[in-house]
Each structure stands twice: as C-alpha cells, then as structure tokens.
Design an enzyme around this catalytic site. Structure first.
Site, PDB file in Angstrom:
ATOM      1  N   GLU A   1      39.355 -41.125 -61.026  1.00 19.54           N
ATOM      2  CA  GLU A   1      38.908 -39.823 -60.480  1.00 19.54           C
ATOM      3  C   GLU A   1      37.421 -39.884 -60.141  1.00 19.54           C
ATOM      4  O   GLU A   1      36.971 -39.405 -59.100  1.00 19.54           O
ATOM      5  CB  GLU A   1      39.210 -38.717 -61.501  1.00 19.54           C
ATOM      6  CG  GLU A   1      38.663 -37.348 -61.142  1.00 19.54           C
ATOM      7  CD  GLU A   1      37.766 -36.807 -62.220  1.00 19.54           C
ATOM      8  OE1 GLU A   1      36.549 -36.666 -61.955  1.00 19.54           O
ATOM      9  OE2 GLU A   1      38.254 -36.521 -63.344  1.00 19.54           O
TER      10      GLU A   1
ATOM     11  N   GLU B   1      31.262 -46.553 -63.200  1.00 22.04           N
ATOM     12  CA  GLU B   1      31.915 -45.318 -63.610  1.00 22.04           C
ATOM     13  C   GLU B   1      32.750 -45.505 -64.879  1.00 22.04           C
ATOM     14  O   GLU B   1      32.895 -44.583 -65.655  1.00 22.04           O
ATOM     15  CB  GLU B   1      32.795 -44.778 -62.470  1.00 22.04           C
ATOM     16  CG  GLU B   1      32.022 -44.415 -61.214  1.00 22.04           C
ATOM     17  CD  GLU B   1      31.004 -43.298 -61.421  1.00 22.04           C
ATOM     18  OE1 GLU B   1      31.300 -42.334 -62.177  1.00 22.04           O
ATOM     19  OE2 GLU B   1      29.904 -43.390 -60.845  1.00 22.04           O
TER      20      GLU B   1
HETATM   21 ZN   LIG Z   1      34.440 -37.249 -66.104  1.00 17.90          ZN
END
Ligand SMILES: [Zn+2]
Length: 1087
Positions: free
Chosen positions: A172, A247
């Site tokens: 995401e 990330e």
């Molecule tokens: Zn997050």
C-alpha cells in the site's frame, strides 16, 4: 488554516480510526459529551497522517469533537443551488448539474467494454447508482451520480495476507512511490503538495487495500484518479528493490565498523503500533478470534516478522491481487458518468481476466465449541503502580457467516443502547464498579466478514480480573432479563436517526463514507447497494419495537450472540516493565547474528548499499519527471477566499453571530464563555468541569436522565475549552464552548438543555468525579504513547507562550501530573474540589462574557432568537470575579519525556514573531513545502520515521518541527536545524512553485460541511481574523516567489539558534543522546 494550541495532541490517525467504521450502516457510538472512553479496534493503517495534522488543524479538530458524537458516515442530502455558487471553487470547474449530463447510455458503456449489472435510485442519498461489470476482466464499477460537488473515487483490492510480514501494508505504501506514467520518487507527495484534493490517502485493512481520493474541482479530480490508477496497476516498486527497502524494511549500516540496524517506514510505523497497549490488545483478540483464516495474522505487519518478508513474495503479491479482476471501483459525485467509464476503460482494457477473485476469497472462521483464554504482556514503564495496570477484555465472534442487514442494524442499535453514551448501562456499570479506569474493546465491530463484540476494562488490579469478567457477564445477563428502559430506547433511536439524516461525516467526504459502507458487503461478493439503504430496515425495526417491545427485540440477540455463544476469547494483558528492553535486546541479538554471519566484503557492500539508498532518497526528482504529474494552473484557482455569510447582531446586550446556510433543518449552536476571570490555579480542573456539566446530573435529574434527555431532544452536545494566542495581542483568547445541535423545531429544548447543564448541574457526586479522573488519566497515558508528538508540541508551546501554557495545563504532561495528585485529593478534600468546580462556573457564567454563534437556514435562525433571548435572560449580568491576567510559562530548557516505547516523537520550536518576523501569506506556502520536501525526505524517507512535518501557528508565531514514530532522536534535531540552509540552497522552477501555491490554497479552502463553515467563522471572529485579512493573505499566497523562501530562511534560523527541543522518547535513546551531547535533555519520567 487557523490553528490554536488547544488539544494539539489529538491526532489525524485517531480521527480516521475513531470515525466509526464498525457498523456497515455506520451507526456511530454517540456520546453526549466529547469524552468517549472506548476506542474502536485500530485495524486500519493509513499511508500518511501529514495533511491532517498540519495547518488547518484547529477547525477540524474541534469540529470532530462534536461530530464524534454523531459522526455517522451517511448519505448525501439535497444541497441548495445557491450554495455551490457561493463556493469559489466552482470558478475553477464550472459545475454542471447532473441532469445536464447525458444519461449513461447502454451503448456508451457497451462501446467502452462495460455491461450494466443493475441500477437503482437510492433515496437515502438522493443518488442514482449503477453497477457495471467490465466484460473483459470482470472488474466491477459502482458509478454513483448526484449533485455533491465533493467527488470521490476509490479502487479497492481484496488482499488477504497469509502471514504477519505486512505485505499488504508495505505494498500500500510502495505503489504510490512512482509508476509507469509518473516515474518519480513519490507522485503521492506531488499530489499532496500541488492538488486541491479534499481527501488523499490509502488504507490497509485486514483483508483489503483501499485507495481513495476526493476533490471538488473536476479537472483536479481526474488528475488524481489517473495518478492513482497508474500507481496501482503499473507501480515501479515491483521492479525497484530500493522502494521495498525504504517503505518495508532493510538493514542499515552507515560504516562497516558500526552496528547494523533495521530501517523502513512501515517497520517503524508498526513498532509504534506495537508500543501501545490498546493496540496490542486489539490485535491479540482479533488473531485469537480467527485462528483459522486470514484475520489470524496481522496485515499491518508485526515488527518481529516484517524482516522475514522477501522482495519476491512482495512482487508476487502485487501480481496476484492488484488486478482488475480482483478490483472494486467507486465513483461518486456530480461529474460526467461517461467520462468515468472512459478513464477506466483505458486501464482495464490492458488486462485479461485472472483467477485472483477465487484466490482472494475470504474464508470464514468456524465457531469454537469452547471458550479460549489468552494472557499477553505489554511494555510498561518502570515507575508507577504496576499492580493496577492490568487489562482484560472479553471478545466474541458472533456468527460464522455475514448477517442480514436488519440483524446488523438491530445489533448496531443494541451496541448503542449498551455502550453508546456515558449513561448506557454496560459502560456505566463497568466504570462505576471501580474495578478499572477506562473501557477497552470497541463493542460491535462488523466491518469484516464476520461480526465481533468486545468489551473490557483497563487499569485493573491483578486480583480483580475475574471480578471484571463476572461483572461483564452478569450485566449482560441482567440486560437480557430486564431489557432497557423506554427513555433509553427513545434516546438511542433519536440519536441514530438524527445522525443518519444529518449525514455529518466530518472532514471525511460523504461519498467516501458511503463507499466504505458499501464495500462492507461488496468486498464479500454481496449486494453493494444494500448497505446504502437504511430507511426500510430502520422503519421495520421501529415498528417491531413498538409492537413487540424492546425486550422482545434485543434480549434474544444478547442471548444468542453473546451469552450462549461459546466462541469467546478472553484476553488478559499484564504490564511488563522489562518487555520493551527485552524486545530491544532480542532485536539487537538478531542483528548481531546477521552481522556475525557477514564477511568484511559483505559489510562493506552493505555500507555501500546504505549510502546508495540514502543518496537516491536525497536526490530530487528531475524537473521533467515532476512535470509528468498533472496539475492545475493558477488560472484554475479562485482569487477570493470562501466567505461564510455572517450577520452580527445583539440579543439582550450579547453579541450573536448568525450564519444563514442550508443545513437541512438542523440548528447548530455554540454558546461561548470567556475564561478571563478564572483563577490560574483552577485551569487544570477545567476539562473535568466540562465533563461534569454533561455527566453529573441536577437536583431533579440523575445524570442518566439528563443524558437521555439530551439524546431524546437533540443531536448531541459537547463542552470543551478553547485556547489560542491572538496575533498582535498580549492576552490569549481562552473560552469555554458549549456546542449543541438539534432539529430546528427543537430549538427551545436545545437552549433549555444548554441552560440546564450550565446552571443546574450539581457538583456533588464524588464517586462520578473520581471516575472522570481515572478515565482522564487513562486517556492521557494513551495519548502520551500514541500521540507523543502532540504532547511534545504542547510542552514546547507551554515553554514559549502563555496560551500554550494554559493548554498544557489542561491537556499536556502537566495535566497528567495534576490528575495523578487529584486522585488522592478527591478522597481527602472533596468539599474543596466541589467548591472549586462551583467557582469555575461562577467565574464563567455571565452575559458580559458570552457570545452566541448559530448556523442554520434564515427562517430557523430567526425563530431560534426568542429562545436565545430567554437563555441569556437567565444568565447573571456579569461575573463576580475581576478579570485576571495569567502569566506563566514552563522553564525554557530542552526536555525529554521518557516513556516505554520503541519509537520516539521529536520536536523543536521557536517564536518567529519575537525575532521581528512579520506574517505574510507566503509563510503558509513555505512551511507546507518544508513539510512535504525537506522533512518528508529526511525524517521519513531516509530517517525511517512514519512522519515528519512542521507547523506554523500564525496566531502565536510559534514555528514547530515534529516527528512521529521516529527511530532517531538527535539526528532528527539536526535535520530541523538544517532547514534554513535547505531554504537558502533551494532552487525551484515555476512548475514546482505553482504546485506549492495550489496545494496551499487547497488547504486554505479545505472542504467544509455547513456546520463547520459556521464554526470556522466563529473562530475567526474570536481570533480577530477578518475577511479583509484573509483576502490579503490569499493574494500573498498566490504571489509567493522564491525570494519569500529565502527570506523565511532568516526567520527560521532563530529556531535553530534559540528554539527549544522536547522529545517523547525511550529511556535508552535519551541516555544515549545525553551522553553524546552533554546532558542536552532534562529528563522527565511520565509513565
Ligand atoms: Zn502505513
């Protein structure tokens, strides 16, 4: 854009989470006060929290206090036409009325590759909704057409994880880091910087991933849609290992001689989550309730498991699930429905059907035949009384399959009856038992495939655990046997109906709240229209209650779903002062092993890779890549600020502001009282005073009766303090605000109730007061762990100015310390406290210190005036106390607030006005740019924190830097100190500058529902911000040049030289920092 210092600690994340997502019909837990003790299970992760913390926070924040009591994600109501012409945004994109669009013809759809599955007109949201199927791939599209200018798009994939490596969550984050058409580091950030979005974020659920955007400007809206579609289908991250590292997770080694550490945005975000006891409890319960299906693992990622994730698995997950065949797509608003299909077909036609839908199907959990018990430890501080720090929560899985809509609605209603307000029996009995400090467990939770129910207490002694369990069971049995009283049922019914019809979704676009609700069915292959239609089941439920009585309706539900349901998991949580350091040590050991297994070449290679990653992160995108992201031009931007119609009048000598806006017959009002004659030492009692007004009862009414009366006659009330500096003035603005709303026909009841809580409530109930104290203490402790940056900000403000000091007394570490001593005092000197509460009331209540604000349609405003007049008549003419001047600040040194945590919150602030800086609108553009570039890149992207941002309070002049869930401490302070230099070196082409300006205007013009417009106008009045000034600031924003950035560097240099630093951090990190920089921080233990 206005911002005051009060409640800086309340958080974007909390707000999204507390936006009650539990029932598919969106029945929010209503509280008649702003103090809600139970928080829903935090199972959703947001990609970022930035946009909502900075800038415009005050307006939104206070607004949420009220809407928290009624935040029903609901339905679009009719908007008056004149309304949209009032909105200057319409200038940028002339809004066509839906009727002007050609109907979506079957042939248009057909030509683009879609077929209509079904269509309906949905009265509840005045919308025509058409469900399409993309023939080639099977992608489903819901196209909702109405006259709401706040357009919403969302694409949702079913993404059930098999383990707790956090794949869905990391993905995401990662897909928004560059794509085929937008090959730059983070198009998402470019959109944050330079679009007029009214919503931009992404969420990971336990079983789905959701990408929503919203805007009122049509051109801007389609830009956002295109960037999001390209991101999810063609992300760079599946070829780019470095994005995965950034990330997700990676080993960091700056120099071969140093130790290896873990870095990664999600890794640190989740470390923060796993430092909060309430979160650990929620996760443990969910996983134990669902041992056999996907909900038995953590889609967000467990920091211990995240480093097991490989890049191959990550890529495969995207290939499999981010496919049109596995997508559900939502469009909503007043734009052209044909255009929606055209944009989609371009993307969808590039794919063939896949087997994803069957692979992503969510299997249901079979029901247990025996209850289960789980004991888990959580990290606690070393100080304090650990004996009374246990938590216990009972959780049930209600059914082995999804429930029908009517049962769901009835359960939502039951949930509200049992737990919705402080007067609700289950909540009241648990809190009054004295067995614990605050409620845990979110009640009914039905956003996943199978509904659950959870309830428990925290702040419990080990010896009382069993008593809590028995009390929960006995209370539920009693409720099943005796039923609920008629007033309670009427109050709940009115509250629920009011919130459904008011459709006040706060800062959430209405179309998004509808989408999330529809998705609760749709994602499980059930009817997506059904959750949007509440009228029929609501009528049926009302009829059943009238005919059979409430007991016949609710008792069987309690028996079937809870009392006779063996699928029950009891979770006990024990405080463990060594857990944090043990976890730390375990992580260190793993990393040492990794290091030991590496050769010298490996280490050199890792150090090189670390350098390379950082270099890449810190290298700006080339201008041509940046230009790929579509943006508006300054010509698309309205030249004037949004003006709120305001008529200033006078009733019985009191100033009254009236805002004539279409509110669908709801009257919103604020009664504002000046705190300026309140003695300084009484300030910390103010929040408890506010709670007492709503929750203590009068001579004639018990607090339960008072609460039910508020529920029956109004849409909710709240009472809270508001404090801010006022630019150019010595004295702060500090008030107590009573907010209320009701149907206009009930204006008399509303003002009677405002009068009743202010004048008739008696401060005599010692036991209840003691509960308020322990609840507040629990809430503050929670805030310290979960929103430490807010606590740090309040602390810095308190060192820098008087308004900040006042707020900190009522909501910071000082307040927590006050609460800790108050517990004892409430036993020893209740008389003294009771008379202090009375003194607060006397110093506040007077016509001379009062102001009334009202928002409604003109005719309803006029007819409310006589009730206002009567209300004002009953107030004393003036306060018996002289106006006082407060003068206090906290000592100015750097400070570290030490708590048991794995991640830090780091702040630094200074007052720019004290250096002679004169406010210009360009400051908004510059500080937004600092947040979105310098701090985003250094604190988040390369530093590995979940968030890093700055905030300029234009009323006080305080400029603050803050980080959120940050693995670093001194390093982050160094980044802050480098800001002036960053600005001096800054080069910027016209495109980038234009984007920065447009993004700032997007913040200034943030979308507001009518009650929020009226409230903003009130705040501007209180803070002395005129429409002329707003116009001037807007012109300054629009004409911002690179020169302004350079000039701001000089002002910001003073934060480096003379600013104060406050961190909320772990003991180890603070120790290390004090060793490295000669006792830089004064240390304060808070938990
Ligand atoms: Zn997050």
């Amino acid at each position: 854009m206005e911002r005051a210092t009060l409640l800086r600690s309340s958080l974007a994340c909390n707000r999204l989470f507390s936006f009650r997502s539990s029932t598919r019909l969106g029945l929010s837990r209503s509280s008649s006060s702003s103090f809600s003790s139970s928080s829903p299970r935090n199972h959703r992760h947001n990609r970022h929290l930035i946009a909502s913390i900075t800038g415009r926070s005050l307006l939104r924040r206070h607004w949420i206090l009220l809407s928290a009591s009624s935040s029903s994600p609901s339905f679009s109501l009719r908007r008056e036409k004149r309304f949209s012409t009032l909105s200057p945004r319409a200038v940028g994109a002339p809004t066509q009325s839906p009727s002007e669009f050609s109907e979506v013809q079957d042939e248009v759809a057909e030509k683009l590759g879609f077929e209509i599955v079904s269509e309906e007109f949905i009265g509840e949201c005045k919308s025509k909704a058409v469900l399409f199927r993309h023939k080639k791939t099977g992608a489903e599209v819901m196209s909702v057409l109405n006259d709401d200018e706040n357009k919403v798009f969302g694409i949702v994939f079913r993404t059930p994880p098999k383990d707790s490596t956090g794949i869905p969550h990391i993905l995401e984050h990662s897909v928004l880091c560059g794509s085929r058409k937008y090959p730059l580091k983070e198009p998402f950030v470019e959109l944050l910087k330079g679009s007029l979005h009214t919503f931009l974020n992404a969420f990971t659920y336990p079983d789905r991933t959701c990408y929503p955007v919203a805007s009122t400007n049509t051109k801007d809206f389609y830009n956002l849609v295109d960037v999001y579609l390209d991101a999810v289908f063609f992300p760079k991250c599946v070829e780019d290992f470095q994005t995965f590292q950034q990330e997700g997770w990676h080993y960091e080694l700056n120099d071969p001689s140093e130790e290896i550490s873990y870095k990664g945005v999600v890794f640190n975000e989740m470390k923060g989550v796993y430092s909060q006891p309430d979160n650990i409890l929620g996760r443990t319960a969910q996983q134990a309730l669902f041992p056999d299906n996907t909900y038995g693992v953590d889609s967000g990622g467990d920091p211990k498991v995240i480093p097991k994730l490989t890049f191959e698995e990550f890529k495969e997950f995207h290939r499999k699930y981010y496919h049109p065949s596995n997508a559900r797509i939502w469009f909503y608003g007043d734009d052209d429905p044909n255009e929606r299909l055209r944009i989609l077909s371009e993307y969808l036609n590039m794919f063939d059907a896949s087997s994803a839908p069957s692979e992503s199907k969510i299997e249901s959990q079979k029901l247990f035949s025996e209850p289960v018990r789980i004991v888990e430890k959580y990290p606690a501080g070393e100080g304090g009384d650990l004996k009374k720090k246990h938590m216990v929560c009972l959780n049930w899985l209600l059914s082995d399959k999804p429930l029908d809509l009517e049962t769901e609605l009835t359960l939502g209603f039951l949930d509200h009856l049992m737990l919705g307000t402080p007067a609700s029996p289950l909540r009241k009995i648990l809190l009054e038992s004295g067995l614990g400090d605050a409620i845990v467990g979110g009640g009914i939770e039905d956003e996943l495939l199978q509904p659950q129910f959870s309830i428990g207490l925290k702040g419990v002694s080990e010896g009382d655990i069993q008593k809590v369990e028995e009390l929960v069971m006995n209370t539920l049995k009693k409720l099943a046997e005796e039923g609920f009283d008629a007033d309670a049922v009427e109050a709940s019914m009115n509250t629920i109906e009011f919130s459904l019809r008011e459709n006040n979704t706060g800062s959430f676009p209405r179309g998004l709240s509808l989408m999330l609700r529809s998705m609760g069915n749709w994602i499980y292959d059930m009817n997506p229209f059904e959750p949007l239609k509440y009228e029929k089941p609501l009528l049926a439920l009302k009829a059943r209650i009238t005919k059979e009585g409430s007991k016949a309706v609710f008792s069987p539900l309690i028996e079937k779903f809870i009392l006779n349901n063996p699928h029950c998991v009891t979770v006990e949580m024990q405080p463990d002062p060594e857990k944090a350091s043990r976890d730390e040590a375990a992580e260190k050991e793993v990393l040492e092993k990794v290091r030991a297994s590496m050769t010298e070449e490996d280490l050199a290679e890792l150090a090189r890779a670390t350098q390379e990653l950082r270099l890449k992160q810190e290298t700006p995108d080339p201008p041509e890549a940046l230009r790929a992201v579509p943006s508006l031009s300054l010509l698309d931007i309205p030249k004037e600020p949004i003006r709120v119609p305001t008529e200033m009048g006078d009733i019985n000598g009191v100033k009254v502001l009236e805002h004539d806006l279409f509110t669908n017959d709801v009257l919103y009002t604020e009664a504002v009282f000046n705190m300026n004659s309140l003695k300084q030492e009484l300030l910390p009692l103010v929040p408890l005073f506010c709670q007492s007004l709503l929750e203590m009862g009068t001579k004639d009414l018990t607090f339960v009766q008072l609460n039910q009366l508020i529920g029956r006659k109004t849409g909710g009330m709240s009472v809270y303090p508001l404090t801010s500096s006022v630019r150019g003035k010595e004295d702060p603005c500090s008030h107590i605000i009573v907010r209320g709303k009701a149907m206009a026909g009930r204006a008399e009841d509303l003002f009677n109730l405002v009068n009743c809580v202010l004048q008739e409530v008696q401060f005599t109930d010692q036991q209840r007061f003691k509960q308020f104290v322990s609840q507040s203490k629990a809430r503050m402790e929670n805030r310290l762990r979960g929103s430490g940056h807010g606590i740090a900000a309040a602390r810095m403000d308190a060192k820098l100015n008087i308004a900040g000091w006042i707020s900190e007394q009522m909501g910071g570490v000082s307040y927590l310390e006050f609460l800790q001593t108050l517990e004892e005092k409430a036993d020893q000197d209740w008389e003294g406290i009771s008379s202090s509460l009375e003194e607060i009331r006397k110093s506040l209540l007077s016509r001379s210190g009062c102001l009334i604000n009202m928002t409604a349609e003109g005719k309803n405003l006029k007819s409310a005036e006589k009730h206002v007049s009567k209300f004002l008549d009953l107030l004393p003419a003036s306060s018996p106390y002289e106006a006082t001047t407060w003068n206090a600040r906290l000592s100015p040194g750097n400070e570290a607030i030490v708590i048991p945590t794995q991640v830090n919150y780091v702040g630094k602030a200074g007052n720019l006005y004290e250096t002679g800086y004169q406010l210009s609108g360009s400051a908004y553009v510059v500080s937004k740019h600092i947040s979105n570039t310098w701090l985003w890149d250094r604190v988040r992207v390369s530093g590995g924190a979940y968030g890093g941002f700055c905030d300029f309070d234009t009323h006080s002049g305080i400029f603050s830097f803050l980080s959120y869930r940050d693995p670093n401490l001194l390093k982050t302070l160094d980044v802050y100190d480098g800001t002036a230099e960053f600005l001096r070196q800054l080069e910027m082409d016209d495109d980038t500058l234009t984007k920065a300006i447009i993004g700032t205007i997007g913040d200034v013009d943030s979308y507001q529902l009518p009650d929020a417009k009226g409230y903003s106008s009130l705040l501007r009045y209180l803070l002395g911000v005129t429409d002329e000034e707003r116009q001037r600031r807007r012109e300054e924003i629009l004409s911002t040049s690179l020169k302004d950035f350079k000039e701001f560097a000089e002002a910001i240099e003073s934060v480096k030289d003379r600013g104060v630093a406050v961190a909320v951090a772990s003991p180890d990190d603070v120790d290390a920092a004090n060793k490295e920089r000669d006792n830089f921080f004064q240390v304060k233990k808070a938990l």
